[in-house]
Scaffold this active site. Structure first.
Site, PDB file in Angstrom:
ATOM      1  N   TYR A   1       0.708  -1.318   0.027  1.00  0.00           N
ATOM      2  CA  TYR A   1       0.062  -0.058   0.013  1.00  0.00           C
ATOM      3  C   TYR A   1       0.953   1.418   0.067  1.00  0.00           C
ATOM      4  O   TYR A   1       1.884   1.346   0.731  1.00  0.00           O
ATOM      5  CB  TYR A   1      -0.703  -0.019   1.024  1.00  0.00           C
TER       6      TYR A   1
ATOM      7  N   GLU B   1      -5.324   0.747  -7.888  1.00  0.00           N
ATOM      8  CA  GLU B   1      -6.905   0.920  -8.321  1.00  0.00           C
ATOM      9  C   GLU B   1      -7.333   2.192  -8.330  1.00  0.00           C
ATOM     10  O   GLU B   1      -7.876   2.861  -7.161  1.00  0.00           O
ATOM     11  CB  GLU B   1      -7.743   0.296  -7.208  1.00  0.00           C
TER      12      GLU B   1
ATOM     13  N   TYR C   1     -14.829  -8.412  -8.059  1.00  0.00           N
ATOM     14  CA  TYR C   1     -15.339  -9.082  -6.812  1.00  0.00           C
ATOM     15  C   TYR C   1     -16.688  -9.710  -6.914  1.00  0.00           C
ATOM     16  O   TYR C   1     -17.667  -8.980  -7.420  1.00  0.00           O
ATOM     17  CB  TYR C   1     -15.443  -8.137  -5.291  1.00  0.00           C
TER      18      TYR C   1
ATOM     19  N   GLU D   1      -6.270  -8.643  -9.556  1.00  0.00           N
ATOM     20  CA  GLU D   1      -6.945  -8.934  -8.091  1.00  0.00           C
ATOM     21  C   GLU D   1      -8.554  -9.222  -8.413  1.00  0.00           C
ATOM     22  O   GLU D   1      -9.016  -8.567  -9.227  1.00  0.00           O
ATOM     23  CB  GLU D   1      -6.708  -7.533  -7.380  1.00  0.00           C
TER      24      GLU D   1
ATOM     25  N   ALA E   1     -17.576  -6.290  -3.021  1.00  0.00           N
ATOM     26  CA  ALA E   1     -16.350  -5.348  -3.250  1.00  0.00           C
ATOM     27  C   ALA E   1     -15.623  -4.739  -2.181  1.00  0.00           C
ATOM     28  O   ALA E   1     -14.697  -4.303  -1.931  1.00  0.00           O
ATOM     29  CB  ALA E   1     -16.759  -4.394  -3.876  1.00  0.00           C
TER      30      ALA E   1
ATOM     31  N   TRP F   1      -7.151 -12.409  -4.307  1.00  0.00           N
ATOM     32  CA  TRP F   1      -7.380 -11.427  -2.939  1.00  0.00           C
ATOM     33  C   TRP F   1      -8.058 -12.276  -1.879  1.00  0.00           C
ATOM     34  O   TRP F   1      -9.050 -12.533  -1.844  1.00  0.00           O
ATOM     35  CB  TRP F   1      -8.068 -10.269  -3.252  1.00  0.00           C
TER      36      TRP F   1
END
Length: 505
Positions: A95, A168, A230, A256, A262, A290
């Site tokens: 991150y 993202e 997702y 991912e 989500a 993920w």
């Protein structure tokens, strides 16, 4: 035709892989690692290929944020993932915000540890600059350029390293407004030290707007465009965007995805996840799940307190983790996974002589009246001696409805599309369901099929000579509801001219 660029062929110093008793493992001291098998990866015609020009699909798992669960990123856990799960790629998620690299630059040391482990294990690794709450990758562009300059300088000669430069982007950030200009600069930084390792770039709306990227692609030839989904939130509209992007020649990488919604929770949505995985596998699109963590969220692969160093039993895996492990193992050809090539017996075995050959078929396209026949097959050697693939002829029978000519394409072949040859022929006796067939043969480079082995998927697409719509409902070999591999006797296989599988019309 596959035209390969000249590539810099580079080698890793790879450690010897030891087997573990009692387990069904993907590697042993006598077998090659993924990087030994595939070497330098690149993009050709919008598809990921290895250094031999053969298409390759990466499947693996991502860490969660290093600042939270970085202890799960180590050589022991990655070795277990390679040997027991069958991963060929690992994503290390660093991150930028949320107490990530910007506040704690020492997290780069964990990235370096992960890369060193991947080098020793012979798996590919994605270095993920995990922008998220910071929305616009330009917020920390200067830091990104410094970081990736260091990474490219360290790993420019390691063919297993992949750079993901914007996880993202979201909010009001768009491809043309912010992301593409950022990517141009960071790509230039990387290419000044590393001429050809893969680069993955995210798109707007949390890496969902790949249609925008496809319409204005980056000039770098080894760039892929990230799509994230997702399963509980994202469905057909994103799959349609993938098809559109691929039609524009854009290379797609699902870097991912999760079985949850989500938020990382809800579900798990396993039927929806299976639909997605089948879709990606059918198109040869690489994917990374993920995440490798024991966090209290649906998408976490491990239950709370699971070992940091691998050795996980089923009891240590979450529902999501069990599903993802099965999918990765299936792709790696390991036993115990929910393999998509597991056959079901045909309802009508037919009268052909099966011998030592079994052909499995699935219908790739559920629209029988569009402009193409899309079929896939897999051949298994159930005998005790090798079979020379160049001796085999596969015949898919159809009725051309009076339309002359045919345009034939090989969309995917595990043995390499350059080892597949297609043509058309006419059966000895025409019927109302078969007045022609597509003949699929193997070049000598496809080699031999060893006892118990499979060719893997071969996808063939057939268009009418005038590119008009077709009517598959009256085609002999067509199976309208056969969407997963099934032993199929309406496609024949000849070995040196002798019918060994299926029933001719």
């Amino acid at each position: 035709m596959w035209l390969r660029r000249k590539q810099i062929v580079r080698k890793l110093t790879l450690g010897v892989v030891t087997t573990m008793l009692g387990m069904s493992l993907s590697f042993s001291a006598l077998s090659a690692t993924p990087v030994e098998t595939h070497g330098q990866l690149s993009i050709e015609n919008g598809r990921l290929v290895d250094e031999q020009g053969k298409r390759v699909q990466l499947r693996g798992i991502s860490s969660n944020g290093l600042q939270w669960v970085g202890d799960y990123v180590n050589k022991d856990s990655m070795k277990w993932l390679r040997d027991d799960w069958g991963i060929n790629v690992f994503r290390v998620a660093m991150y930028t915000a949320e107490n990530g690299y910007i506040a704690n630059p020492s997290l780069a040391n964990k990235v370096k540890e992960a890369v060193a482990a991947a080098q020793g294990l012979g798996v590919y690794i994605i270095i993920d600059w995990h922008t998220l709450s910071d929305n616009d990758p330009n917020t920390y562009k200067a830091q990104a350029k410094i970081f990736f300059a260091e990474m490219a300088g360290l790993y420019g000669n390691s063919p297993n390293v992949i750079y993901e430069i914007a996880n993202e982007p979201n909010g009001s950030v768009t491809w043309n407004g912010q992301i593409r200009p950022y990517a141009l600069e960071v790509t230039d930084t990387i290419r000044s030290k590393d001429p050809d390792n893969l680069i993955i770039v995210g798109s707007g709306t949390w890496s969902q707007d790949i249609h925008d990227a496809a319409d204005n692609q980056l000039p770098d030839p080894n760039t892929l465009y990230a799509l994230h989904f997702y399963a509980g939130t994202h469905g057909q509209f994103l799959r349609d965007r993938i098809d559109y992007a691929q039609s524009r020649g854009a290379a797609i990488f699902v870097s991912e995805w999760g079985t949850s919604d989500a938020s990382g929770n809800g579900g798990p949505f396993l039927p929806e996840s299976q639909t997605w995985i089948d879709f990606l596998n059918n198109r040869g699109i690489s994917w990374v799940n993920w995440s490798l963590s024991d966090k209290s969220e649906t998408s976490a692969a491990l239950v709370a307190g699971a070992s940091k160093s691998g050795g996980w039993t089923e009891q240590n895996l979450s529902t999501s983790g069990k599903f993802v492990r099965e999918q990765i193992r299936a792709g790696a050809g390991l036993s115990g996974g929910d393999t998509p090539t597991m056959p079901t017996e045909p309802t009508n075995p037919g009268n052909g002589t099966t011998g030592d050959i079994v052909l499995q078929y699935r219908n790739v396209d559920n629209n029988p009246s569009d402009d193409a026949i899309r079929m896939a097959f897999n051949i298994k050697n159930t005998g005790s001696t090798p079979i020379k693939l160049s001796d085999l002829q596969v015949r898919y029978y159809f009725h051309d409805d009076g339309k002359p000519g045919a345009n034939l394409f090989v969309d995917w072949a595990n043995v390499g599309p350059n080892n597949i040859v297609t043509s058309t022929g006419t059966p000895a006796a025409s019927t109302d369901k078969a007045n022609r067939y597509v003949l699929v043969t193997f070049a000598s480079g496809a080699g031999s099929l060893q006892p118990g082995a499979e060719t893997g998927e071969v996808q063939v697409r057939i268009h009418a000579g005038d590119w008009s719509n077709v009517n598959e409902t009256n085609d002999y070999s067509y199976g309208p509801n056969v969407t997963s591999y099934t032993n199929w006797d309406k496609i024949t296989v000849h070995d040196k001219g002798t019918l060994v599988w299926g029933t001719e019309p």
